[in-house]
Design a protein around this motif. Structure first.
Motif, short mmCIF file in Angstrom:
data_model
loop_
_atom_site.label_atom_id
_atom_site.label_comp_id
_atom_site.label_asym_id
_atom_site.label_seq_id
_atom_site.Cartn_x
_atom_site.Cartn_y
_atom_site.Cartn_z
N ALA A 29 5.70 -1.25 1.71
CA ALA A 29 5.45 0.20 1.82
C ALA A 29 5.50 0.63 3.28
O ALA A 29 5.85 1.78 3.58
N HIS A 30 5.20 -0.29 4.18
CA HIS A 30 5.21 0.04 5.61
C HIS A 30 6.61 0.33 6.14
O HIS A 30 6.76 0.81 7.27
N ALA A 48 -0.56 0.17 8.68
CA ALA A 48 -0.55 -1.28 8.46
C ALA A 48 -1.96 -1.82 8.71
O ALA A 48 -2.64 -1.41 9.65
N GLY A 49 -2.40 -2.71 7.82
CA GLY A 49 -3.74 -3.26 7.93
C GLY A 49 -4.79 -2.44 7.19
O GLY A 49 -5.95 -2.84 7.11
N LEU A 82 -9.56 2.85 4.18
CA LEU A 82 -8.72 3.53 3.19
C LEU A 82 -8.05 4.74 3.81
O LEU A 82 -8.69 5.50 4.54
N VAL A 83 -6.78 4.92 3.50
CA VAL A 83 -6.05 6.13 3.86
C VAL A 83 -5.51 6.72 2.57
O VAL A 83 -4.85 6.04 1.79
N VAL A 84 -5.83 7.99 2.33
CA VAL A 84 -5.25 8.72 1.21
C VAL A 84 -4.09 9.53 1.78
O VAL A 84 -4.24 10.17 2.81
N GLY A 155 -1.88 -2.39 -0.65
CA GLY A 155 -2.77 -3.26 0.10
C GLY A 155 -2.51 -3.20 1.59
O GLY A 155 -1.49 -2.67 2.05
N PRO A 156 -3.41 -3.76 2.40
CA PRO A 156 -3.26 -3.77 3.85
C PRO A 156 -1.96 -4.42 4.32
O PRO A 156 -1.47 -4.13 5.41
#
Length: 190
Positions: A29-30, A48-49, A82-84, A155-156
């Motif tokens: 996804a990154h 990331a992370g 968490l990032v939304v 995930g991270p």
């Protein structure tokens, strides 16, 4: 795993390269960038992370009140990583007709949204943003958005972990448990 399930898995694995899934399987996804609602690039690599919840949104939908739950998740877990990311889309029922400025104003005024948002984005069909095509390749046909407020959990490490349908409330136990398994027990020290 039943024999039928195993055979379906083998058949799907054989079809993926024919459907353009081979290159998508190697992606994270990154690797994807959206255009932010402010017109600037919004690369997912900047997260990331962290655990990311990507949600296609709409301002004139019966599920629009889910913005409240998304903001609550963001407030509750952002210090733990968490990032939304809200992805406004007009794909389903023409329920996001506004400009970026109108969408941003609507979200801020009605739901006090301050999590990252993208500009209006196509999330379904042949013209879907590459992230959405990749997610469908990664998680399969059933994981494609069918309506507004479809959720992908990343995930991270940038790998897709799960998806939640429109009907799944962002603050449901199912969503919260999935997020919590990907977050550290306490907020990282700065």
């Amino acid at each position: 795993m039943t024999v039928q399930t195993h055979l379906r898995t083998i058949a799907l694995a054989a079809l993926l390269p024919l459907m353009g899934g081979a290159s998508a399987l190697a992606a994270s996804a990154h690797d994807f960038t959206f255009q932010g609602i402010d017109g600037q690039p919004l690369p997912l690599s900047q997260f990331a992370g962290k655990t990311i919840l990507v949600v296609n949104t709409a301002s004139q939908c019966g599920f629009t009140p889910q913005y409240k739950g998304l903001e609550a998740l963001w407030q509750r877990y952002r210090d733990r990583g968490l990032v939304v990311v809200g992805v406004p889309s007009d794909d389903f029922g023409g329920q996001e007709p506004g400009s970026a400025a109108q969408i941003k104003d609507f979200c801020e005024v009605n739901y006090s949204i301050d999590f990252p948002m993208t500009d209006k984005t196509v999330v379904s069909g042949d013209g879907a943003h590459p992230f959405y095509r990749w997610a469908a390749d990664e998680l399969g046909f059933l994981a494609k958005p069918r309506w507004n407020f479809h959720k992908y959990l990343i995930g991270p490490d940038g790998k897709l972990q799960s998806w939640f349908s429109t009907m799944t409330d962002p603050e449901s136990e199912k969503v919260r448990e999935a997020i919590e398994t990907l977050l550290p027990a306490t907020a990282p020290k700065s």
